[in-house]
Each structure stands twice: as C-alpha cells, then as structure tokens.
Design an enzyme around this catalytic site. Sequence first.
Site, PDB file in Angstrom:
ATOM      1  N   GLN A  31     -11.462 -44.160 -31.044  1.00 43.06           N
ATOM      2  CA  GLN A  31     -12.532 -45.067 -30.597  1.00 43.06           C
ATOM      3  C   GLN A  31     -12.285 -46.486 -31.074  1.00 43.06           C
ATOM      4  O   GLN A  31     -12.631 -47.441 -30.394  1.00 43.06           O
ATOM      5  CB  GLN A  31     -13.885 -44.579 -31.131  1.00 43.06           C
ATOM      6  CG  GLN A  31     -14.436 -43.383 -30.397  1.00 43.06           C
ATOM      7  CD  GLN A  31     -14.602 -43.651 -28.904  1.00 43.06           C
ATOM      8  OE1 GLN A  31     -13.923 -43.049 -28.090  1.00 43.06           O
ATOM      9  NE2 GLN A  31     -15.477 -44.562 -28.539  1.00 43.06           N
TER      10      GLN A  31
ATOM     11  N   HIS B  56     -10.629 -49.149 -28.748  1.00 44.24           N
ATOM     12  CA  HIS B  56     -11.281 -49.686 -27.550  1.00 44.24           C
ATOM     13  C   HIS B  56     -11.447 -51.198 -27.631  1.00 44.24           C
ATOM     14  O   HIS B  56     -11.273 -51.909 -26.641  1.00 44.24           O
ATOM     15  CB  HIS B  56     -12.645 -49.034 -27.344  1.00 44.24           C
ATOM     16  CG  HIS B  56     -12.579 -47.737 -26.587  1.00 44.24           C
ATOM     17  ND1 HIS B  56     -12.207 -47.670 -25.274  1.00 44.24           N
ATOM     18  CD2 HIS B  56     -12.842 -46.466 -26.967  1.00 44.24           C
ATOM     19  CE1 HIS B  56     -12.236 -46.404 -24.866  1.00 44.24           C
ATOM     20  NE2 HIS B  56     -12.613 -45.657 -25.882  1.00 44.24           N
TER      21      HIS B  56
ATOM     22  N   GLU C 110     -22.853 -42.374 -29.803  1.00 49.94           N
ATOM     23  CA  GLU C 110     -22.362 -42.059 -28.464  1.00 49.94           C
ATOM     24  C   GLU C 110     -21.538 -40.770 -28.514  1.00 49.94           C
ATOM     25  O   GLU C 110     -21.747 -39.844 -27.736  1.00 49.94           O
ATOM     26  CB  GLU C 110     -21.506 -43.210 -27.945  1.00 49.94           C
ATOM     27  CG  GLU C 110     -20.887 -42.955 -26.579  1.00 49.94           C
ATOM     28  CD  GLU C 110     -19.884 -44.016 -26.174  1.00 49.94           C
ATOM     29  OE1 GLU C 110     -19.548 -44.065 -24.975  1.00 49.94           O
ATOM     30  OE2 GLU C 110     -19.421 -44.774 -27.050  1.00 49.94           O
ATOM     31  N   HIS C 111     -20.584 -40.723 -29.421  1.00 53.00           N
ATOM     32  CA  HIS C 111     -19.755 -39.524 -29.627  1.00 53.00           C
ATOM     33  C   HIS C 111     -19.973 -39.014 -31.045  1.00 53.00           C
ATOM     34  O   HIS C 111     -19.899 -39.793 -32.006  1.00 53.00           O
ATOM     35  CB  HIS C 111     -18.261 -39.839 -29.461  1.00 53.00           C
ATOM     36  CG  HIS C 111     -17.906 -40.459 -28.142  1.00 53.00           C
ATOM     37  ND1 HIS C 111     -17.818 -41.823 -27.958  1.00 53.00           N
ATOM     38  CD2 HIS C 111     -17.621 -39.894 -26.942  1.00 53.00           C
ATOM     39  CE1 HIS C 111     -17.483 -42.074 -26.705  1.00 53.00           C
ATOM     40  NE2 HIS C 111     -17.354 -40.929 -26.058  1.00 53.00           N
TER      41      HIS C 111
ATOM     42  N   HIS D 225     -62.357 -41.860  -4.567  1.00 52.56           N
ATOM     43  CA  HIS D 225     -61.610 -40.682  -4.989  1.00 52.56           C
ATOM     44  C   HIS D 225     -62.504 -39.444  -4.971  1.00 52.56           C
ATOM     45  O   HIS D 225     -62.123 -38.374  -4.470  1.00 52.56           O
ATOM     46  CB  HIS D 225     -61.051 -40.871  -6.408  1.00 52.56           C
ATOM     47  CG  HIS D 225     -59.807 -41.708  -6.473  1.00 52.56           C
ATOM     48  ND1 HIS D 225     -59.804 -43.042  -6.184  1.00 52.56           N
ATOM     49  CD2 HIS D 225     -58.513 -41.384  -6.786  1.00 52.56           C
ATOM     50  CE1 HIS D 225     -58.591 -43.525  -6.319  1.00 52.56           C
ATOM     51  NE2 HIS D 225     -57.765 -42.525  -6.687  1.00 52.56           N
TER      52      HIS D 225
END
Length: 847
Positions: free
Chosen positions: A671, A674, A740-741, A833
Amino acid sequence: MAAFLPLLTEENSPLFYALNRIGPIILDAQDSIPLPETPQHSYLLVDPNIPVDAQDVASWLDVGVEKVIVPLSLVKDLAGTIPADRLILLLDVANVGAFSDKIRGGVSGVLLKTPSIDLDTISSVAKFFEGSSIFVLSTSDSLITPSNIRELQGINATLVLPESQLTLGPTSSSKLNVAEAFIAGIVSDRPDGLFPTVVTSETGHSLGLVYSSRQSIKESIITGKGVYQSRKHGLWRKGETSGATQDVVRIRLDCDSDSLEFRVLQHGTGFCHLNRQSCFSEASGLPALEKTLRSRFENAPKGSYTKRLFDDAKLLQSKIMEEADELCTAETKEDVAFEAADLFYFALTKCIAMGVGLSDIEQSLDKKAKKISRRPGHAKPQWIKQESAAISPPTTSSALLPTAVVDGPIRMRTSDLANTTPETRSQLLRRPVLKSDEMIEKVKPIVEAVRTRGDEALLELTAKFDKAQMTSTVIFPPFGPETMAIDEGVRKAIDVAYSNIYKFHAAQTTGETLTVETMPGVVCSRFARPIARVGLYVPGGTAILPSTALMLGIPAQVAGCKEIVLATPPRADGSISPEVMYVAKLVGASAILKAGGAQAVAAMAYGTRTVPKVDKIFGPGNQWVTAAKMLVQNDTDALVSIDMPAGPSEVLVIADHTANPAFVAADLLSQAEHGIDSQVVLLAVNITSEHLVAIEKEVDEQARALSRVDIVRQSIGKSITVKTATVEEAIAFSNDYAPEHLILHLENASEKVQYIDNAGSVFVGPYTPESCGDYASGTNHTLPTNGYARQFSGVNTLSFQKHITSQEITAAGLGNLGPVVATLADCEGLQAHANAVNIRLRQSRLP
C-alpha cells in the site's frame, strides 16, 4: 578575453558607464569597502591595509561582485574557504617567490603590480600559475600605448589601466582614449578591415549580422548607441531615420578577438528592415511571449484575456498559484513542459505588469548564482503547513513525523498504547485534513466549461490535461479487434479474474422480491431494479489499470445496468490501453469516454452531444476527480450520485507472535507504494522487540529493492507502528480507525473476523495478501477510505441497484390499518392524509 581591464575609484561617471559597456571593471576600494549595487562583472580590489576576513569576502561576493582581488596574506586564510574561481591574488613583482600548492590552487588569477612591462617576468609568473588568468598593472607614470595592450595579449595577459590614464576624449600625452584601448586588441582578417558583428537582444537572442569599423566601435562605446559600418553607405547609426534605435548594453570580443557581439536594447519595430525583431525569423518562445505581453500591456484589445489579467491582480495571483500547483503535481515529461509553459505565461504577465522583463530576470539569476553563502533552502512555514495538511496525519508532541533522510533506514515511527494518552490515541487515529472545499473551487471552472460548452470544452481540456489531440472523445461498440490486442498470458489472467469477480458479485443478488404481510390484508414488498445509466471512472493514461475496469464493470454488468459508460484518460496518441479495451468488451460497456480528470466526471454527469449522461458515477481517482464527483453530486441540474467519498489508499495490519516478518513488511509496502500520502499502520500485538526489529529490517530491505522506493521512503516515514498488549485492544483500535484494507496476521485469524465492525475489506491469515483482493480473488477493490468504512460499504452489486418498495392493501386490511393512519394524520394536522383513508373507510361501509 577583454582587451584591457579599467581600474576605477569613482562610479556613476560618464567614463564609468562607457567602460561598463565593454567588459569587467575593477573597483578600487582605497579607504573602505562599500557594498553598492555592483555593476555586472565587476571585480573588487581590496586595500592591503584594510582588515578583512572570510566573512567580509563572502558578503561582497554575495551582493554581486564577480571576483575579489586580495593580497597574499589573505589568500592563505581564504584558500579552500572561498571558491578559487572567485579569488585573484594581488602580487607585487618585487615579492615574487615560491608559493605553496594551496596558494596556487586557491586562486583563479594573479594581478601583478610591476614598475615596467617586462614580458619575460610576466611570462615566468604565468608559467608558475599555469591555468590562471594574468592581469598586469604598471605602477609607472609613463603612458601605456595600444602596442603594450597587444604585446600582453600575445602572451595571454590582460593589461589593467587606472582611471587616471583613461579618457573619453582624444588620446593625449597623458591619457588613452577608452575606445582606442578596446580596439587595440581587435584583429580583422578581412581585406576591408571590418569586423563581423553579431547583434543580439539583452537576453542573447540573435537580431542580425552586421559589420563594425574602428570608427563605429568608438562611437558606440562613447555614445552608448548602436553604430555600425555599412559596406555601401559608410557609418550607419541604427534607427537614425527609422526610429528603431538601440541602446548598447554590452560589447564583447569573441575568443579570437576578430569579431564582436553587441548586446542591445532594441527600440521601435525591431532590428530588421522588414519590421521584424530579428533578420533571421520572427521571435519565438519566451522572447515572443515577452513581446506580445508588452504589446498587450500598452494596447490590449478590449475584452482580451491578457488585458483582464493585467487589470485584475487577484485573478492573476490566483492563476499563478493554480499553475504552480499543477506543475508540482505533473508527473510525465510532457505534463511538466505543458504546465511549466502555462506558469511561465502567467508569471511573465505579472513581470510585465510590474515593469520587469526577461533581461531583469536573467540578471537576477546571474546575481543569485554568484552567491557563495547559501540558505538551507527549506520551504516557508505556510507551505510546509500546507504540505503536511495534504499528505501527513495530524501530530502531537508525542507523534511527530521525522524528516525523511535520503540514505537513512526506511522505517515507521512507533507508539505504545500502554503509554499513550486518550488525546494522543485520538491523534493516531486521524487522517490528513482533506481540503475538499479548496479542490472543489479549483475544479469548478472545469466542470462549468463542460456543462456549458459540452464536447468543445471536453476536447480542449483533454488536449490540455491528457495531452491527446482528438476529434472525438467517445468510442461505441463494437470495439475493433485491433484495439484489444493483448498478450495471451495477460488475457488469460484477466479471464480468471473476471470469472472470480463475476461469481462473487453474482452471488450478491438473488433477484427475488421481498414480501412481508405486516398485518392481515397489508402486504409490503421490496424489489431491486438496476440503475439504468452508470459511469465508471478508471484512472490511467500512461498507466494500465484493467483491474479497476473489472471491479467496476462486473457488478454493473451483474446488476443489469442498461448503459455502462467507461471513462479513462487516453494515451498521447488518443488510444486506450488494449487491456482496458478488452475488459470493456467483457463487461459490456456501451461507450468509452477517452478523457480523465474533472472534465470526464463533468461529461458523464451532465452529458454532451456525444457523451451519454449517467445517473451514478463510480471509481477512484486523484483529488481533482474526487472533488469533481463531490461537486456534481450536489448539483440538482446534474441529478447524479456517486459511490463514496475517497481519500489516499490505506492498510492496517494486525500482527502477533505468529506473524512472518517478510509477509508483514510486504503487505505494508504494497500500500505504501501507491503514493506519498498512502496511510500505513501496523498494530504489533505483544511481540518482542527482536520480532519488531525483524519486521523493520524487512521493510527497509524490501523497500530499497522497489522501483518506487522514493515514494515508499516518504509514505513509510509518515506511517506508524502501534504496540498493543492484546488482540482485543488491537481490534478495538482498528475498529476506531476503520481502515480501507485490514490484514490479520494472527493466530487463529479466522476466529477474529467476527469482532471486526469497521473495515473496507478483511484479509485473513498469512497467505491472503491484499494484492489478491486488488486483482482477482473475487472481492471488490473499490473501498471506502479516510475512515468512511464506518458508514460505507465497498462497491458491490447492490451499489448498482436501487430498491423500490410497494404495498398492496385489501379493503379488510384498510379496515384494520386505516383508523391508525387517520389518527396519526390528525395528530400531525394533515387533514388531506386522514381524508384519503376515511373516504375509503366510509365507502366500504355503504350497503
């Protein structure tokens, strides 16, 4: 080499200005050392009687002095401290002796004071100081002649002439005319005795080739105007009839002393008789831009963009900052050149508005280059703060981020929850502050351009940002086989990934209608319908990302979306990578939009003549893409939704005593590569210090073997290792972080999954790398980041569907339910109503 060097004690005199046009000047500081705005290429002669140290010399060189001439006693202290090319040794011929290598290597020249011009003595000094420039100053009262200049020139020495022996008037028994002294060193190899002369602008760009005579050179030096020799018409005073006059900035000899360069400030229409700036061609590049901007500043067409920039200082300031930011984020050679050109345009506009030209900028650069004292070069605080807000998690005194050391170990910072206060723990959980409001303001003009001008704007923006010149940005099926020609191994890998991802996402929907009878006669239902038109953003351009196309396209296909528009940046030739094209065919894409960034998002949100409008936009992207998605989803004219908020990619790894250090390090790095803003966290559960050191060693060694090591060094340097005492403590921290992971390197890892409340996707056990989820295991890799896993799911089949509810009530059922509804409607004061129910109840009671 200059014909001679003048030695002056007085500045700002007519003699000073004339001499400054033809070469370096030695300034003789007899009583004190002033620090004026030094003329270009000036030398400073230090009086031996003035106390001077290295700091003084450095300060003179920093303000623009070219070289400092110092006595032998001072050279001994300065050699090795001050660059040799900035020092000249002042030496009296009577004191010439043996010199150490340190002295010889510590200077670039020698100024030899001598009572007479003895060529043999001068030659012997030159031989000893081989490679250094030799300057000769005669202390005799006898007038120096042009022949003396030529004699010294013959042995590669330069004569120094005191101001008292120079004049702008005719040569006399006591003074030598400045122009005659300069001309003494010139030799013509032409039968007519003329000298080829290259005329250039202040910045050295050629204007034309002319000829000079001794008479024309003299007049140019004395008057400071461009004067040349016409081979047909005699003396030619440039601009005398046309008005295109010249101010002479500098006259230089070439290396053979047989031709000249005149640097001039050209006035009027230009140098050429065709009313052009140059005889060789029209100006191009920066000189052309400068000329255009000056013209616009003086007489800009009404309504022109450049005039608007000149009139609106705030707009110009904003554009300079915008283009500087785009240059900072540019990654390819083409992008850098494109963005730099934009920045130069806006920066030069600012310069012209303030009366600054290219020559002023070059002079400033030259002056900076002469400085020998250097600042550390750190960014100013406001920019450091801005950078840290963009890429670094907030810190406290106990969680400061170390500055990256280029050659140091690549490692994470460490905290121990046992010694962490609640406030520090909260800081460890935080992500970078995403300045979404600032990014939205930046993308607004892009989105608005596409919304209002459609395909025309889209093509312009694609040319600007994606660097692809195209006549159309959309491809419709059937896609040509040649566009999908890929390596057979890659095709098979994509097919396997497609199969796995399809199976998993197909299992997420049964297609059955949910039906519940909530009370007798009242049946409620819920059924799924696909979102009709979806847009899938696949980052790329120079990158190849078929995996993202699979992750977005397959659930859209499984859900039954009628239109699937896949948007991805084109390559420079306007094509799409064949791998992405192949996936587009597999998932049944109905159109491919060859565009990236905010402009692609806007085109899908609003639609254009060629780009189909979509109802929901999916996919990851950079901050421009994310900001555009957030902008369009809040615009009621777009009527479009998005999948989820997005932030930098992130991973959290929980590891205990069973964890393989190499596996843990590899997962962290997968990761970290990235980007420099990637978020990487390791929770170390009661592991020994030796085990932790082994993990850190693996991180460092594996990182150095990666091609993206520079990125990893920064992202790992900002990442954290958090020590915890128990698995329960680690999972609690992870649930608060909502990664995220999430990767579990734990004993009996599968048993711990039941305790995970917040995560985008979980990777269980030592043989489940996050990479598998990114590509081919079957789960989706488009996941919530920045802590949004608390509220959002990753992309799945249901993301591409909407659920509609229905109810069907019988008369008997209404009889049971109606009174309840009427009572509640009356309670809220909504009579209509209640009436809708009561009118039915009354009618059902009629015989």
